[in-house]
Design an enzyme around this catalytic site. Structure first.
Site, short mmCIF file in Angstrom:
data_model
loop_
_atom_site.label_atom_id
_atom_site.label_comp_id
_atom_site.label_asym_id
_atom_site.label_seq_id
_atom_site.Cartn_x
_atom_site.Cartn_y
_atom_site.Cartn_z
N ASP A 107 -4.17 6.61 8.41
CA ASP A 107 -3.03 6.14 7.61
C ASP A 107 -1.75 6.92 7.91
O ASP A 107 -1.75 8.14 7.99
CB ASP A 107 -3.36 6.23 6.12
CG ASP A 107 -4.39 5.18 5.73
OD1 ASP A 107 -4.91 4.48 6.63
OD2 ASP A 107 -4.69 5.07 4.53
N ARG B 124 -5.29 -1.89 13.86
CA ARG B 124 -4.75 -0.55 13.62
C ARG B 124 -5.26 0.39 14.70
O ARG B 124 -6.40 0.28 15.17
CB ARG B 124 -5.18 -0.08 12.24
CG ARG B 124 -4.32 -0.67 11.12
CD ARG B 124 -3.11 0.22 10.83
NE ARG B 124 -3.59 1.52 10.40
CZ ARG B 124 -3.94 1.79 9.14
NH1 ARG B 124 -3.79 0.87 8.21
NH2 ARG B 124 -4.38 2.97 8.81
N ASP C 67 -10.48 -3.84 6.09
CA ASP C 67 -10.63 -2.39 6.20
C ASP C 67 -12.07 -2.03 6.57
O ASP C 67 -12.95 -2.91 6.64
CB ASP C 67 -10.26 -1.79 4.83
CG ASP C 67 -9.41 -0.54 4.99
OD1 ASP C 67 -9.59 0.17 5.98
OD2 ASP C 67 -8.58 -0.27 4.09
N TRP D 146 0.78 -1.23 0.00
CA TRP D 146 0.00 0.00 0.00
C TRP D 146 0.82 1.30 0.00
O TRP D 146 0.60 2.19 -0.83
CB TRP D 146 -1.00 0.03 1.16
CG TRP D 146 -1.84 1.26 1.10
CD1 TRP D 146 -1.76 2.36 1.91
CD2 TRP D 146 -2.86 1.56 0.13
NE1 TRP D 146 -2.66 3.31 1.52
CE2 TRP D 146 -3.35 2.84 0.42
CE3 TRP D 146 -3.39 0.86 -0.96
CZ2 TRP D 146 -4.35 3.45 -0.33
CZ3 TRP D 146 -4.40 1.45 -1.71
CH2 TRP D 146 -4.86 2.74 -1.39
N CYS E 126 -11.84 0.79 0.39
CA CYS E 126 -11.42 2.19 0.56
C CYS E 126 -10.96 2.76 -0.78
O CYS E 126 -11.21 3.91 -1.10
CB CYS E 126 -10.29 2.28 1.57
SG CYS E 126 -10.82 1.92 3.24
N ASP F 43 -2.30 -5.46 -0.78
CA ASP F 43 -3.32 -4.58 -0.19
C ASP F 43 -4.38 -4.29 -1.26
O ASP F 43 -4.55 -5.05 -2.22
CB ASP F 43 -2.63 -3.32 0.35
CG ASP F 43 -3.39 -2.66 1.50
OD1 ASP F 43 -4.41 -2.00 1.24
OD2 ASP F 43 -2.96 -2.81 2.67
C1 GLA Z 1 -7.25 2.43 4.18
C2 GLA Z 1 -6.23 1.68 5.04
C3 GLA Z 1 -4.90 1.64 4.32
C4 GLA Z 1 -5.05 0.95 2.97
C5 GLA Z 1 -6.14 1.63 2.16
C6 GLA Z 1 -6.52 0.84 0.92
O1 GLA Z 1 -6.93 3.76 4.04
O2 GLA Z 1 -6.10 2.31 6.27
O3 GLA Z 1 -3.93 0.97 5.10
O4 GLA Z 1 -5.34 -0.40 3.16
O5 GLA Z 1 -7.33 1.80 2.91
O6 GLA Z 1 -7.45 1.51 0.15
#
Ligand code: GLA
Length: 619
Positions: free
Chosen positions: A445, A441, A390, A269, A352, A304
């Site tokens: 991000d 998490r 996610d 990612w 996402c 990802d």
């Molecule tokens: C979110 C997650 C990221 C990634 C993106 C993928 O933002 O937190 O780590 O996986 O989605 O679209």
């Protein structure tokens, strides 16, 4: 009251009779010594629940007879004694293992300061410490001592007593273990109520697991008082008891089972976002081996967002045209290299990427309404070993996160318990997750700048209480080698190691610099991340934007210490052993210089560059 000498005689007498007594000891009769002051003794108002009897919970009364346990369990101040944590604790322990009986040994004394908890000390007419040992020895004629539960601190809750408290508390634990001949006897301490008018003592108590092995601290967050800003009400005392049980179970599970360490690997990612394809992923797997990262312990190649192609007529997932051989062939390739393969999804309908990266193929491919079917694709058909789920789709649909994630985790673990599961909900998800998920998490991000690193560190600072062996706070994928300075990258990597975060490189492994590789493959730091105690670091000192973080290691009395400089200027600082939270006799090793630097002596001076870090192993 018994003197120390008499206790000695009693002890020898008991030892002499051990041949006879041994036959009567029931290994399924689990004993718990309850010590401390009034909140352990119990001051909640008795109610209907207090009268309920459970034939599997007994208490040692003031005459040293075993009787069915009811509140008040303690008899220290008969007029004040009420509901304490003990019975709720015992019930929770029985829930975990219904084949045992619990024996409570109440020995707390309302109002007693910690200095009353030393051999020979008196408190009014009592000898709290000596009496506790004596009663425990008597109790051990019938059962097996499993742990000590301690709740005390209100009588030492001022700055001068608090500054000397840790020395006294750690001596108490050592003394009990010596006198009861159980060097690894678990000792669980509880925080005093957060509602007390001042709080000098909880920050000290919270450090205990860093300083003494086989200990834990129970949080009193959100517990309420009975109207005096001092004593827990009955409901809170019971909740506290359940927290003691959970903390004890965590210690025992951690020491006895084989917990999974935080995973190490690479994820697509941070560097590629949705612009991924089969050839590039294969090349990352090749580079993981060729670079030496495999040798340093990295295993996972995690795909990802961005691989989705859609669902076929039967609803089965397939990959997009950039993955012409399909997801199974890719996992096979990764496995063929001796690596593990990870994959990604969303708890809702859409990913996402479908929102933030305008990936139209990310619509309708999330797990919602397809949980079991997708799990079969990911694990049974394709053979992946890791799943990150996610929350963008789930959030948009306003789903209940606990419900959705629990369904998914159950489906995953029903296929294979060894599959590693990550909750990606961008904040600490809640206590429901901490035993079900392998990691979760705790932040939005991560970005490739130092303020993002500091933000995540701060978010994680107090979450150590939720992490346990096999279950970790995930600080997000690494940004090492993606634009920050060398010192910043080192600080970032070091802190992820100190916090037991998964270590997932987020750079392009095919073209990393020597410095990036040096950081990612620092084996002494990796050993801290993977250390068998699996304890997250805690902050013990903070001044002028310099912080000291300590992490207890599982080997003997070793600790890792990180001295981090958040500020924009280099700083030279002198530290005493006390300030670093270590024994003055410890020898130190610098884990970035890979050099032994001897004993700390009276003090040592360290130069910590701006945004930089020094990480030490103290042995
Ligand atoms: C979110 C997650 C990221 C990634 C993106 C993928 O933002 O937190 O780590 O996986 O989605 O679209």
């Amino acid at each position: 009251m018994m003197t120390r000498k008499k206790i000695g005689t009693l002890f020898i007498g008991l030892l002499a009779g051990i041949g006879l007594l041994a036959q009567q000891v029931d290994s399924n009769f689990h004993l718990y010594l309850l010590i401390g002051q009034s909140n352990m003794a119990g001051r909640g108002m008795p109610d209907a629940e207090s009268k309920e009897l459970n034939s599997n919970i007994l208490m040692l009364d003031s005459l040293n007879h075993w009787v069915p346990a009811t509140d008040p369990v303690h008899y220290d101040k008969p007029k004040a004694a009420g509901v304490g944590p003990a019975i709720a604790f015992a019930k929770a322990m029985l829930q975990e293992n219904p084949h045992i009986k619990i024996g409570l040994i109440p020995c707390a004394w309302g109002g007693s300061p910690i200095k009353a908890w030393t051999p020979g000390a008196t408190y009014f007419a009592a000898h709290p410490y000596d009496d506790a040992i004596q009663r425990t020895i008597i109790a051990q004629q019938k059962g097996v001592l499993k742990a000590v539960l301690w709740h005390q601190g209100e009588s030492d809750n001022d700055s001068s007593h608090a500054s000397r408290y840790m020395g006294k508390l750690s001596s108490l634990v050592q003394q009990l273990r010596k006198d009861l001949a159980q060097p690894q006897l678990p000792f669980i301490a509880g925080e005093i109520g957060h509602f007390n008018n001042v709080d000098f003592i909880n920050p000290v108590i919270r450090q205990l697991p860093q300083i003494v092995r086989f200990t834990a601290v129970v949080s009193s967050k959100d517990l309420t008082h009975k109207g005096d800003n001092l004593h827990f009400d009955a409901a809170s005392a019971r909740e506290l008891g359940r927290r003691y049980a959970a903390a004890l179970q965590t210690i025992t599970a951690g020491e006895s089972k084989n917990p999974k360490p935080p995973i190490m690997g690479w994820s697509s990612w941070n560097h590629f976002r949705i612009h991924i394809n089969e050839a590039m992923i294969r090349e990352q797997a090749d580079a993981m081996i060729a670079s030496g990262l495999y040798e340093a312990g990295y295993r996972y190649i995690n795909i990802d967002d961005g691989y989705f192609g859609g669902r076929d007529r039967l609803g089965n997932l397939f990959a997009n045209a950039k993955f012409p051989s399909g997801m199974k062939a890719l996992a096979d390739y990764i496995h063929g290299k001796g690596l593990k393969a990870g994959i990604y999804s969303d708890a809702g309908k859409n990913t996402c990427g479908s929102i933030y990266d305008k990936d139209s193929l990310g619509i309708g491919v999330g797990m919602y309404d397809h949980i079991v079917q997708d799990c079969h694709s990911f694990f049974t058909d394709w053979g992946y070993d890791f799943l990150k789920v996610d929350w963008c789709g789930g959030q948009k649909q306003k789903l209940d996160e606990q419900t959705e994630y629990t369904k998914i985790i159950n489906a995953v673990k029903a296929i294979n318990k060894d599959i590693v599961f990550n909750v990606c909900r961008w904040q600490f998800p809640g206590e429901w997750a901490i035993k079900q998920a392998d990691s979760w998490r705790i932040s939005g991000d991560i970005r490739d700048n130092f303020s993002s690193i500091l933000k995540i560190i701060d978010l994680n600072a107090d979450l150590y209480q939720y992490a346990s062996p096999g279950h970790y706070n995930d600080m997000d994928m690494l940004q090492v080698g993606r634009g920050m300075s060398y010192e910043e990258d080192k600080t970032h990597f070091s802190m992820w190691c100190m916090f037991n975060s998964p270590l997932l490189a987020g750079n392009d492994l095919r073209s990393m610099s020597k410095q990036t590789l040096e950081i990612l493959s620092n084996k002494e730091l990796i050993a801290i991340n993977q250390d068998i105690a699996f304890v997250q670091a805690q902050r013990v000192f903070k001044e002028n934007e310099v912080e000291v973080w300590v992490k207890r290691l599982g080997n003997g009395n070793q600790k890792a210490i990180a001295i981090m400089n958040r500020s924009g200027k280099d700083q030279t600082i002198s530290f005493s052993a006390e300030k670093l939270g270590i024994d003055p006799q410890s020898t130190l090793r610098d884990l970035w210089l890979h050099k032994n630097i001897g004993k700390i002596g009276a003090a040592q001076t360290f130069m910590i560059p701006r945004h930089g870090i020094v990480v030490l192993n103290a042995n």
